[in-house]
Design an enzyme around this catalytic site. Structure first.
Site, PDB file in Angstrom:
ATOM      1  N   ASP A 164       0.868  -1.171   0.000  1.00 34.56           N
ATOM      2  CA  ASP A 164       0.000   0.000   0.000  1.00 34.56           C
ATOM      3  C   ASP A 164       0.913   1.231   0.000  1.00 34.56           C
ATOM      4  O   ASP A 164       2.142   1.127   0.082  1.00 34.56           O
ATOM      5  CB  ASP A 164      -0.986  -0.010   1.180  1.00 34.56           C
TER       6      ASP A 164
HETATM    7  C1  BGC Z   1      -5.058   3.264   0.233  1.00 31.17           C
HETATM    8  C2  BGC Z   1      -5.295   2.265  -0.858  1.00 31.17           C
HETATM    9  C3  BGC Z   1      -5.148   2.902  -2.201  1.00 31.17           C
HETATM   10  C4  BGC Z   1      -3.791   3.550  -2.299  1.00 31.17           C
HETATM   11  C5  BGC Z   1      -3.501   4.180  -3.647  1.00 31.17           C
HETATM   12  C6  BGC Z   1      -3.798   4.075   0.023  1.00 31.17           C
HETATM   13  O1  BGC Z   1      -3.712   5.136   0.895  1.00 31.17           O
HETATM   14  O2  BGC Z   1      -5.017   2.594   1.473  1.00 31.17           O
HETATM   15  O3  BGC Z   1      -6.564   1.693  -0.705  1.00 31.17           O
HETATM   16  O4  BGC Z   1      -5.349   1.966  -3.211  1.00 31.17           O
HETATM   17  O5  BGC Z   1      -3.692   4.542  -1.304  1.00 31.17           O
HETATM   18  O6  BGC Z   1      -4.244   5.310  -3.857  1.00 31.17           O
END
Ligand code: BGC
Length: 719
Positions: free
Chosen positions: A267
């Site tokens: 993530d």
């Molecule tokens: C979130 C994810 C997301 C990623 C990319 C993160 O902060 O937890 O769900 O896909 O950002 O935007």
């Protein structure tokens, strides 16, 4: 390319080229790549250089066919081996046409429409140049304080698994390689992100492995069984180890046990965050742990690019691990046909044609109708056609109805409730905000009271602003904002019927509005066509059919409160309220205000004639349970008939009931339909103390009804 060509390509890559494939950065860093030698600001602090940006193998968050084509062209000009970029984005509940939030989609219990919403989202984003969506999010949730409950379909592992599969089918279709208007899906957040302690985002997750496997893992697994191409690691720790460096979870369960061969992405910055967690001393150790665990792509931090070369040189990481990761990335690029056509579906003309087109908007409308849940109705709804209506509240005329993660959806395109009501109501309709989301002026209140005094009925559009849920949107107090409750009190004094319409991203503590209002319609964040759908529900052109997939607590103090809980050794007998030494609160019921599966209609359904084909079955046999459902009201309506089972005694204690099946039926007034469910041994399996997934012979109860509480019941035995 065939597998041999892919393997050959890998052998031609330098170590540096390989490692660059493992880095993902946002698009703003790529744009104007010529000038990126001088990275400044936060990116410089993060250690990201222009070189890294130019070389990184995938891009996050860019959309628009023209921009993506331009960036891909520019990138390929400089790429020695002609390896195209992958473009990924968070297409979570629609792209330009925004569907209701996933929690709302869950409440439709309509898998076909859910699949269609994902197919449409895929089409719109694929023609805009995107290749991968960071969806579906399938985290099981039991804590509405967590802002991200809006992204999931709810608290039940069985239902979440069905939705996970439906979304993956919708995004990827059956022929991802041939179909340029589909996306690769990335199921997230592996694992158990929804169990963050106290509902505080990014917080610790700790649970037994049995609990993890029984409730939290099934929906991720279901997505993978449906062929989901990618997995995203979660931010949280699992059993003390951050998911991004958790070998047991990633190599053990995901790869070795489940045989997942696709790409695992971290993530946002979650590899480096292992330092803050206290699981890595520095970027180098973070890179080491994540690579060992099997994370292929690092999102938004440069630990891999900066440290993998030395980790390989020192022999701590074997280069074969890098090769495996790169191979997976090349394979997805190849599967999507990017080596032959690096622009894939990106097509400015098609983009103009399909984005927010009528067909897509109609599907968004359908889903908004199907996902709204009627929570209470003392005959106030549907509104009488000739009544004079005061539409009051911060959502009466407001565009903030798309919800968090609405990608490129534009709030100004959303059909607002006030607009839709004015188009439909021929009689007298006045609107007034009454207050803002959390502020109120005397003038706002006065105007609202004036409008209400003139009206026969008050429609009160209240709720949370969209920023109150979503990522980083945890709350400890999940009531409506104070000023909105004030507004309810003032209006209540007028003694007129009130129908409340609630916009929100989580189950709320409806204290201060549920009892005061005569009707309550839960509409969540309903998306682009929300206003039209809600107006049609209010005036009775459409009949509510949504059913809750997360329990609504009486208060935050009850959390977690979920339907598939254990009985305890001292269950409370509701007829003996005075007992002390039983499992209960002294200041609140145990049960939620509204249970899982609950929802009303403008018509009524009666259940009768529950019949089970036998009282015993063996593992090779099955039983049939049937029930008759009659529409006893005067309108056509959709009923969701739900089947629950309880295993009375287990080696491990079993929940009071568990959803095992459901059927959605449309019934005309006066019509009766017989609903049948087949009961087989595989439905009775669970994870034992040694993690074996088997059933135990013994007694079971079976429940059929309109929700998890109000059911008919029968018994049977597995012999
Ligand atoms: C979130 C994810 C997301 C990623 C990319 C993160 O902060 O937890 O769900 O896909 O950002 O935007």
């Amino acid at each position: 390319m065939d597998q041999k060509q892919i393997n050959d390509l890998l052998t031609k890559m330098t170590l540096e080229e390989k490692i660059s494939q493992l880095l993902q950065l946002t698009a703003n860093l790529h744009e104007g790549t010529e000038d990126q030698s001088q990275i400044t600001g936060p990116m410089e602090e993060m250690g990201i250089t222009g070189e890294m940006v130019r070389a990184s193998g995938s891009v996050l968050g860019l959309s628009g066919a023209a921009s993506i084509i331009a960036l891909q062209q520019d990138y390929l000009k400089k790429s020695r081996l002609g390896i195209p970029l992958l473009f990924m984005a968070d297409v979570v509940h629609g792209f330009k046409t925004i569907f209701p939030i996933p929690l709302a989609i869950g409440c439709s219990w309509d898998l076909e429409l859910a699949e269609k919403s994902a197919e449409i989202a895929a089409r719109e984003s694929a023609v805009s140049g995107i290749h991968v969506t960071f969806a579906p999010m399938v985290d099981l949730v039991r804590d509405p304080r967590w802002g991200r409950v809006m992204e999931t379909t709810g608290e039940d592992p069985y239902l979440n698994s069905l939705f996970a599969r439906a979304f993956v089918r919708g995004y990827q279709g059956s022929e991802l390689a041939e179909d340029n208007e589909r996306l690769a899906a990335c199921v997230k957040h592996f694992a158990a992100y929804g169990a963050a302690e106290g509902g505080r985002d990014y917080n610790t997750v700790d649970m037994s492995e049995r609990q993890l496997r029984e409730y939290y893992l099934p929906a991720y697994k279901a997505a993978l069984d449906e062929g989901c191409e990618m997995v995203m690691a979660s931010f949280n720790t699992v059993d003390g180890i951050p998911a991004s460096g958790n070998e047991k979870l990633m190599r053990g369960i995901l790869r070795d046990e489940w045989g997942f061969e696709g790409i695992l992405i971290s993530d946002w910055a979650s590899i480096r965050e292992m330092i803050a967690h206290g699981a890595a001393e520095d970027d180098c150790e973070a890179a080491y742990r994540a690579m060992r665990a099997g994370v292929d792509i690092e999102m938004m931090t440069p630990c891999y690019v900066q440290h993998l070369p030395q980790l390989i040189e020192s022999g701590r990481i074997d280069e074969s691990l890098i090769d495996e990761a790169v191979l997976r990335i090349l394979q997805l690029k190849n599967k999507l046909g990017l080596f032959e056509n690096p622009f894939r579906g990106a097509d400015p003309e098609r983009e103009r044609e399909v984005l927010f087109c009528d067909e897509h908007r109609r599907a968004a409308y359908d889903l908004a109708v199907k996902s709204s849940v009627l929570l209470k109705n003392n005959s106030v709804l549907p509104l009488q056609p000739d009544s004079s209506i005061a539409l009051i509240g911060p959502f009466a005329d407001h565009e903030d109805i798309l919800g968090w993660w609405s990608c490129v959806g534009a709030k100004e395109d959303a059909v607002q409730l006030g607009t839709a009501m004015r188009e439909r109501v021929s009689g007298n309709l006045t609107t007034a905000s009454g207050c803002g989301f959390d502020t109120m002026t005397a003038e706002q209140l006065e105007k609202a009271l004036e409008a209400a005094r003139e009206a026969d009925v008050i429609v009160l559009a209240l709720g949370e602003e969209s920023t109150m849920s979503g990522e980083g949107g945890s709350r400890t107090d999940i009531t409506l904002p104070e000023v909105q409750l004030e507004l309810v009190k003032h209006l209540k004094k007028l003694g007129k019927p009130i129908a409340a319409v609630i916009f929100n991203g989580r189950p709320l503590d409806l204290h201060g509005v549920f009892d005061e209002a005569d009707a309550v319609l839960e509409v969540w964040f309903p998306g682009s066509e929300g206003g039209a759908a809600i107006a049609d529900l209010l005036i009775g052109r459409a009949n509510p059919s949504g059913r809750l997939t997360m329990s609504f607590p009486h208060s935050a103090g009850q959390i977690p409160v979920y339907y598939n809980a254990f009985n305890t050794g001292r269950p409370m007998d509701p007829s003996k309220t005075g007992e002390r030494y039983v499992s209960k609160y002294i200041d609140s019921p145990n049960e939620p205000l509204l249970p899982f599966g609950y929802g009303l209609s403008y018509t009524c359904f009666e259940y009768g004639g529950l019949h089970i084909s036998g009282s015993e079955m063996t593992a090779e046999q099955h039983l049939t349970a049937s029930v008759e459902v009659t529409n006893t009201g005067t309108r056509t309506g959709i009923e969701t008939v739900q089947l629950y089972i309880r295993d009375i005694t287990g080696e491990v204690v079993r929940p009071l009931r568990e959803l095992k099946g459901f059927q959605r039926l449309e019934l005309q007034p006066g019509e009766t339909k017989m609903v049948e469910f087949s009961i087989s041994e595989d439905m009775l399996r669970y994870h034992h103390s040694d993690l074996r997934f088997t059933s135990d012979p013994g007694s079971f109860q079976l429940f059929i009804g309109p929700n998890s509480r109000d059911t008919l019941q029968a018994a049977f035995k597995l012999i």
